[in-house]
Design an enzyme around this catalytic site. Structure first.
Site, PDB file in Angstrom:
ATOM      1  N   ILE A  14       0.870  -1.183   0.000  1.00  0.00           N
ATOM      2  CA  ILE A  14       0.000   0.000   0.000  1.00  0.00           C
ATOM      3  C   ILE A  14       0.902   1.226   0.000  1.00  0.00           C
ATOM      4  CG2 ILE A  14      -1.796   1.296   1.201  1.00  0.00           C
ATOM      5  CD1 ILE A  14      -2.852  -1.311   2.323  1.00  0.00           C
ATOM      6  N   HIS A  15       1.178   1.738  -1.195  1.00  0.00           N
ATOM      7  CA  HIS A  15       2.023   2.921  -1.352  1.00  0.00           C
ATOM      8  C   HIS A  15       1.141   4.158  -1.498  1.00  0.00           C
ATOM      9  CE1 HIS A  15       1.315   2.681  -5.740  1.00  0.00           C
ATOM     10  NE2 HIS A  15       1.356   1.372  -5.523  1.00  0.00           N
ATOM     11  N   ALA A  16       1.728   5.294  -1.808  1.00  0.00           N
ATOM     12  CA  ALA A  16       1.035   6.587  -1.744  1.00  0.00           C
ATOM     13  C   ALA A  16      -0.268   6.655  -2.546  1.00  0.00           C
ATOM     14  CB  ALA A  16       1.978   7.704  -2.180  1.00  0.00           C
TER      15      ALA A  16
END
Length: 88
Positions: A14-16
């Site tokens: 879960i990145h930006a």
């Protein structure tokens, strides 16, 4: 209270970008919505909280929703996780 667990399949976790989509989706609901990872719960309406967890590939997360629109919230979050390629 409703809850649902997921396994993250995206290589970068879960990145930006997907975190922003999750926060925007959660913020549309009145329910209290939390994300749990490794025993730590954060407010899913807080980008800083979500990013602070550092959720990576193969991580198991659980979403909790408590309130008048909890079922709709879980469904919307499930859709976003799928559309963003985070879960199957």
């Amino acid at each position: 209270m409703e809850q649902k667990s997921y396994v993250i399949i995206d290589e970068t976790g879960i990145h930006a970008r997907p975190a922003t989509m999750l926060v925007q989706t959660a913020s549309k609901f009145d329910s209290d919505i939390q994300l749990e990872y490794n025993g730590k719960k954060v407010n899913l309406k807080s980008i800083m909280g979500v990013m602070s967890l550092g959720v990576g590939k193969d991580a198991e997360i659980t979403i909790y929703a408590d309130g008048s629109d909890e079922t709709d919230a879980i469904e919307a979050i499930t859709d976003i996780l799928s559309k963003e390629g985070l879960t199957k």
